[in-house]
Design an enzyme around this catalytic site. Sequence first.
Site, PDB file in Angstrom:
ATOM      1  N   ASP A   9       0.812  -1.569   0.255  1.00  0.00           N
ATOM      2  CA  ASP A   9       0.384   0.017  -0.178  1.00  0.00           C
ATOM      3  C   ASP A   9       1.087   0.714   0.258  1.00  0.00           C
ATOM      4  OD1 ASP A   9      -2.112   1.846   0.858  1.00  0.00           O
ATOM      5  OD2 ASP A   9      -2.993   0.636   1.569  1.00  0.00           O
ATOM      6  N   ASP A 103      -3.632   2.600  -5.604  1.00  0.00           N
ATOM      7  CA  ASP A 103      -2.603   2.711  -5.196  1.00  0.00           C
ATOM      8  C   ASP A 103      -1.852   1.498  -3.822  1.00  0.00           C
ATOM      9  OD1 ASP A 103      -4.650   3.116  -3.213  1.00  0.00           O
ATOM     10  OD2 ASP A 103      -4.060   4.506  -1.440  1.00  0.00           O
ATOM     11  N   GLU A 104      -2.995   0.191  -4.371  1.00  0.00           N
ATOM     12  CA  GLU A 104      -2.533  -0.972  -3.522  1.00  0.00           C
ATOM     13  C   GLU A 104      -2.951  -2.101  -4.560  1.00  0.00           C
ATOM     14  OE1 GLU A 104      -6.269  -2.687  -0.053  1.00  0.00           O
ATOM     15  OE2 GLU A 104      -6.800  -1.286  -1.303  1.00  0.00           O
TER      16      GLU A 104
END
Length: 404
Positions: A9, A103-104
């Site tokens: 993350d 973003d993960e």
Amino acid sequence: MSTTILHMDLDTFFVSCERLLDTRLMKRPLLVGGLGDRGVVAACSYETRRFGVHSGMSMKVARRLCPEATVIKGNAGTYMKFSDNVTEIIKESVPVFEKASVDEFYADLSGMDRFFGCYKYASELRQRILQETGLPISFGLSKNKVVSKVATGEAKPNNQMMIDLGYEREFLAPLSIRKLPSVGEKTYGLLSNMGVTTIRTLQELPLEMMESGFGAHGRTIWMRAHGLDNPPLVPFHERKSISSERTYGKDTIDMDKLETTLVAMAENLAYQLRRGQKMTGCVSVKIRYSDFQTYTKQKRIPYTSADHILIPLVRELFHTLYQRRMLIRLVGVNYSHIVGGHYQIDLFEDSDKRLDLYQAMDKIRNRFGESALMRASALGARTIGRGGNPFDGKPPILLAHRQQ
């Protein structure tokens, strides 16, 4: 062979991107999101969190809590470029991965411990991302996605954590039940009323009790509390619907303004369908009044991606839905029941001239951008566009706008 799942993350992703673009923002309280009073905090730096600021809250409230914070509107296209840089590094480094949001990421490292050592390999991958992109990133490593995601949250900021096989239950036990994925505010409230605030207490409840109180969702929560839930990695995200919404800076009853926005949304979404070689079988319109009462109306239709069918339908649904004669805060359009295919010609209504027009319009948009060509009835709307192909298998960027 036991599975090994890596969860990565990017820490305060939008904030980190802005700081790379402008180093003067380093270590300063920073908010990214809508600039108006009705704006929402998309991301906030760790410096603002001690004031009670979190992503997802009203920008007006965030400014009041942390008046010294710098506020930036942000740019989705810029963030996608940074995200794509990280994606390329992960793609060439692991055998199977899932991009859960902008973003993960999840990666399956099962079996790699024979050659490299999974924790060592994940650590080297994290260091490579840090060095090549400059973006801080944290990771969690365990036997499944759920425990790895929780471990990442505990490792932040800019750190890493591994949960050894067999210690998942022990790791989860002291944490708040809010740390479990799928436990939202409503579920948390119900469990709190039962006296369940930590995962340890949840682990002590019988499975039958959770199933009787929460149904299938209760079983999922119970399994996750014990570290037993093993959801699969999803390398490709198939979009089941596409939508567009607009919140006005000031509530309005201007019918021309409302219809202009709806036409622009309907036209842009129809173009997205044709670009992705998709068709929709269900159209819905949403309105939110100034008192926050929200209403939607939908209609099933023969599968299509044609403007001349979808735009009049959106207008019709809006006029049917708008009955209160009250100021409107938000409008939205959604196309669902999406299938693959091209627009089918109606032998009685369509002509070669109309089909050639669609092809020419889409060709111009493909070359010069979505907003290069618009109907005159949509010109009054503010820029409406996605900035990317919604059917490229990537998750929507809005998934990053979650509470952190």
